[in-house]
Design an enzyme around this catalytic site. Structure first.
Site, PDB file in Angstrom:
ATOM      1  NE  ARG A 112       8.615   9.476   0.166  1.00 12.31           N
ATOM      2  CZ  ARG A 112       9.723   9.000  -0.404  1.00 12.31           C
ATOM      3  NH1 ARG A 112      10.049   7.714  -0.282  1.00 12.31           N
ATOM      4  NH2 ARG A 112      10.505   9.793  -1.098  1.00 12.31           N
ATOM      5  CG  ASN A 150      13.260   7.161   3.767  1.00 14.74           C
ATOM      6  OD1 ASN A 150      14.266   6.471   3.615  1.00 14.74           O
ATOM      7  ND2 ASN A 150      12.713   7.863   2.793  1.00 14.74           N
ATOM      8  CD  GLU A 151      15.398  10.390   1.085  1.00 13.52           C
ATOM      9  OE1 GLU A 151      14.334  10.833   0.629  1.00 13.52           O
ATOM     10  OE2 GLU A 151      16.352  10.045   0.359  1.00 13.52           O
ATOM     11  CD  GLU A 332      17.035   5.651  -0.103  1.00 11.14           C
ATOM     12  OE1 GLU A 332      16.691   6.289  -1.118  1.00 11.14           O
ATOM     13  OE2 GLU A 332      16.365   5.628   0.931  1.00 11.14           O
ATOM     14  CD  GLU A 380       9.654   6.697  -4.932  1.00 15.78           C
ATOM     15  OE1 GLU A 380      10.137   5.685  -4.363  1.00 15.78           O
ATOM     16  OE2 GLU A 380      10.033   7.849  -4.706  1.00 15.78           O
ATOM     17  CG  PHE A 382       7.947   3.214 -14.646  1.00  7.81           C
ATOM     18  CD1 PHE A 382       8.111   1.960 -15.219  1.00  7.81           C
ATOM     19  CD2 PHE A 382       6.718   3.841 -14.775  1.00  7.81           C
ATOM     20  CE1 PHE A 382       7.081   1.345 -15.923  1.00  7.81           C
ATOM     21  CE2 PHE A 382       5.679   3.237 -15.481  1.00  7.81           C
ATOM     22  CZ  PHE A 382       5.857   1.986 -16.046  1.00  7.81           C
TER      23      PHE A 382
HETATM   24  C1  GLA Z   1      14.568   8.593  -1.775  1.00 12.43           C
HETATM   25  C2  GLA Z   1      13.765   7.784  -0.787  1.00 12.43           C
HETATM   26  C3  GLA Z   1      13.324   6.471  -1.332  1.00 12.43           C
HETATM   27  C4  GLA Z   1      12.853   6.610  -2.739  1.00 12.43           C
HETATM   28  C5  GLA Z   1      13.953   7.157  -3.569  1.00 12.43           C
HETATM   29  C6  GLA Z   1      13.508   7.209  -5.017  1.00 12.43           C
HETATM   30  O1  GLA Z   1      15.897   8.514  -1.598  1.00 12.43           O
HETATM   31  O2  GLA Z   1      14.412   7.561   0.436  1.00 12.43           O
HETATM   32  O3  GLA Z   1      12.280   6.001  -0.504  1.00 12.43           O
HETATM   33  O4  GLA Z   1      11.758   7.468  -2.782  1.00 12.43           O
HETATM   34  O5  GLA Z   1      14.297   8.443  -3.114  1.00 12.43           O
HETATM   35  O6  GLA Z   1      14.428   7.700  -5.842  1.00 12.43           O
END
Ligand code: GLA
Length: 689
Positions: A112, A150-151, A332, A380, A382
């Site tokens: 990503r 996202n982030e 989150e 991701e 796990f």
């Molecule tokens: C971040 C991302 C998520 C995922 C989590 C995993 O917060 O926004 O997409 O990757 O971490 O812990």
């Protein structure tokens, strides 16, 4: 702060990735969500390649069905724009939009965040998919909130970035003479005579220029913000009633000034993943939640703010303040795991609930998780989930169900505001500047310094704000300024006013050293604060890890010490023995009606807690619940007429707290409150507690 219409009570849910599952699973998911009382899910965060499988050809059918199913189940949606993960076709078509690292490597697709935020093709494609989503779902009844991207947090060093960086620098510095001056261009022959010579801080032979590195971080923050704002504005235009946000990621690598961004989001939303498995997880949780709450205050008054380097469209329209004060949302967190370096640590039973309530106690309007259902493949695999690989017949899902019920019982606390009598200063730019500068000791880490001050106050039982430049300081009994390396004249003046008006202030070493261009203020440290503190520091003495400097109060200093000359202050604690024998380690200085302390060495956690507890008490601040035993976190939310006291037992023993009230979690009146190991209570207090 704006809140989605029709979304009442506390939010509960998380990232939902139906695109990873066949349609039969969607129905099961909605049933399970209902069982757990989930009321909000974030959908579509990384679904770009499913939504736009080929350039300009959209496939919304599956998302229509998912949103309809969720709506039928009474679950609202934070609909994401998928722009954090461009599809493979995009990268193939626009190789110039692939990110380039500082050492010139152009990254390939396969993960990503594979984009350059300054590449025109990326920005166009991002706007287009966001607009298509807005067009498709503007009237969908499940839509509660827009979750952009996202982030945000990526950097790139390509030519697109060079062009954008130069434009940003022109706007900030005006001309090259000022840039050369701000960046100390005369050092190592870095004097620029043409804008074309100015570049992003790409890999160099030896050390980079700290002022350039700092400006680059500021630029990246503004550039990413502009990318967010483009999407926000088109979403707002399509759905004026639907709030727009993006989820913040926290970390030393993140080139985003979240305090500054918070004026541009309708709701502050943070992701939080503690990196420690022991009690540090709870301390990190409190720290992150306090940061989020304090950033959210800027959202509430965003109508009044406009950044100096952003386009007019960035200036947010006036947004109504919420009666509950600066609320925010934990967007989150990891349900059943703590992601410590090198190891995933299964959360003990009850810990997910405790962490969630710790966020709610500190103002979060709910608890959201990553993710709803554990993926069966991908990077991701796990990762943590409310529905783990084991399925709903699992301890993790049973706790998810009980957390949903608990949040349901707590919905009334959503009206309450958190008030903190003490504050620690936070400054993203000091963090960046200290990362960019070769400091006298590699053992100094800005974030660790601020966390240590917050942790000391947390352990002393205080609810603590984290203030940034521009915040109103007048309500705090005590303000702590740890390693606040960068300090503008304007902020120094505001601190001076706070102190003169009767505030109490503790300044830690490495504060007020540099101006906003990361240039040292000469004449003695801490340049910007010398007069307030009545001290003049001539020399730093970084210590090796094994050295302990005995202090006159019986404690020891470590890692850092200084030659402090008194210019009005009196010594409160001195170094004993060695080079600094008899010289001040902690000083005290009256300034106006206030009292300013200066600490020139690092203390261990316990004496630091004792020092701050003492200073807070002397300043008139009382802990949230003085009767709470060590290891029991106490935080209060309140309105004019009611207050709710959260008591979270982080110890593995039963704890009794001699307070009373109706425990909303059990529906029973408690007097005193007996908390089992790891247990929680939320008291509706009938009288001020
Ligand atoms: C971040 C991302 C998520 C995922 C989590 C995993 O917060 O926004 O997409 O990757 O971490 O812990």
């Amino acid at each position: 702060m704006r809140w989605p219409k029709g979304l009442t009570g506390l939010c509960y849910g998380g990232d939902y990735n139906p695109e990873q599952w066949p349609a039969e699973v969607w129905r099961t998911d909605v049933e399970l969500m209902r069982r757990a009382r989930v009321n909000l899910v974030t959908v579509g965060v990384f679904a770009w390649s499913r939504l736009e499988p080929q350039p300009g050809r959209y496939d919304f059918d599956w998302l229509d069905r998912v949103l309809d199913l969720l709506h039928d189940g009474g679950i609202r949606v934070a609909l994401a724009t998928p722009t954090a993960s461009p599809p493979p076709w995009f990268s193939l078509r626009h190789p110039d939009a692939l990110p380039v690292t500082a050492d010139g490597v152009r990254l390939g697709h396969g993960s990503r965040d594979t984009y350059c935020a300054s590449a025109p093709a990326y920005r166009t494609a991002a706007r287009r998919i966001a607009a298509a989503l807005a067009d498709r779902y503007r009237d969908h009844p499940a839509l509660a909130l827009w979750h952009v991207h996202n982030e945000y947090g990526t950097s790139c060093y390509c030519e697109h970035v060079a062009v954008a960086f130069r434009a940003w620098l022109r706007a900030r510095h005006g001309d090259l003479d000022r840039l050369n001056e701000a960046w100390t261009g005369s050092f190592w022959s870095q004097h620029y005579s043409d804008w074309a010579q100015v570049c992003p801080p790409r890999a160099t032979q030896y050390l980079g220029n700290p002022s350039q590195l700092l400006d680059f971080r500021r630029f990246v923050s503004d550039e990413l913000l502009a990318a967010y704002v483009e999407q926000r504005d088109l979403l707002r235009a399509a759905t004026p009633d639907v709030p727009v946000t993006t989820n913040y990621v926290l970390g030393g690598w993140v080139p985003v000034d979240h305090a500054r961004w918070s004026a541009e989001v309708d709701l502050v939303a943070v992701d939080h993943y503690p990196t420690e498995a022991g009690p540090g997880a709870e301390e990190q949780t409190a720290f992150a939640a306090d940061l989020a709450r304090c950033w959210a205050r800027r959202t509430a008054r965003s109508g009044a703010r406009k950044g100096p380097f952003l386009s007019d469209s960035v200036a947010a329209g006036a947004l109504p303040n919420m009666p509950g004060g600066p609320a925010w949302l934990l967007m989150e967190s990891a349900p059943n795991l703590l992601l410590t370096p090198g190891r995933m640590h299964a959360k003990e039973p009850g810990r997910m609930t405790r962490h969630s309530l710790a966020h709610v106690a500190r103002g979060s309007r709910g608890a959201m998780f990553f993710q709803w259902r554990a993926s069966r493949g991908g990077a991701e695999v796990f990762g943590s989930a409310l529905v783990p690989h084991a399925g709903p017949d699992s301890r993790a899902f049973r706790e998810a169900v009980s957390l949903g019920a608990a949040l349901d019982r707590l919905s009334e606390v959503d009206a309450g505001t958190v008030r903190a009598p003490v504050a620690v200063a936070w400054d993203a730019e000091s963090w960046w500047a200290t990362q960019a500068t070769v400091l006298p000791s590699a053992r100094i880490d800005y974030a660790a310094e601020v966390s240590a001050a917050h942790r000391a106050l947390f352990r002393a039982g205080h609810t603590c704000d984290l203030v940034v430049d521009g915040d109103d300081l007048s309500g705090y009994a005590l303000l702590v300024l740890p390693a606040h390396y960068l300090l503008s004249d304007r902020y120094a003046a505001r601190i001076r006013n706070y102190l003169a008006a009767g505030g109490h202030l503790l300044v830690g070493y490495l504060s007020g050293i540099a101006d906003e261009h990361a240039r040292v203020r000469v004449g003695g440290y801490p340049g910007a604060l010398r007069d307030l503190l009545g001290v003049r520091v001539e020399e730093f003495h970084p210590l090796d890890p094994a050295t302990r400097l005995p202090l006159s109060d019986g404690n020891t200093g470590r890692d850092w010490a200084e030659t402090v000359r008194l210019t009005g202050a009196t010594p409160a604690v001195t170094y004993t023995g060695g080079l600094l024998d008899g010289q001040p380690a902690l000083t005290r200085h009256r300034y106006g009606d206030g009292l300013a302390w200066y600490l020139s060495t690092r203390l261990d956690d316990d004496p630091y807690r004792d020092l701050l507890a003492g200073l807070a008490a002397a300043a008139g601040a009382t802990p949230t619940c003085p009767a709470a035993p060590a290891g029991v976190e106490a935080v209060r939310r309140s309105t004019a007429g009611t207050s709710w006291l959260f008591l979270l037992n982080h110890t593995d023993a039963t704890q009794t707290v001699p307070v009373s009230g109706e425990n909303l979690l059990t529906g029973e009146y408690a007097d005193p409150v007996v908390l089992p190991a790891g247990g929680c209570a939320v008291l509706r207090e009938t009288a001020a507690g």
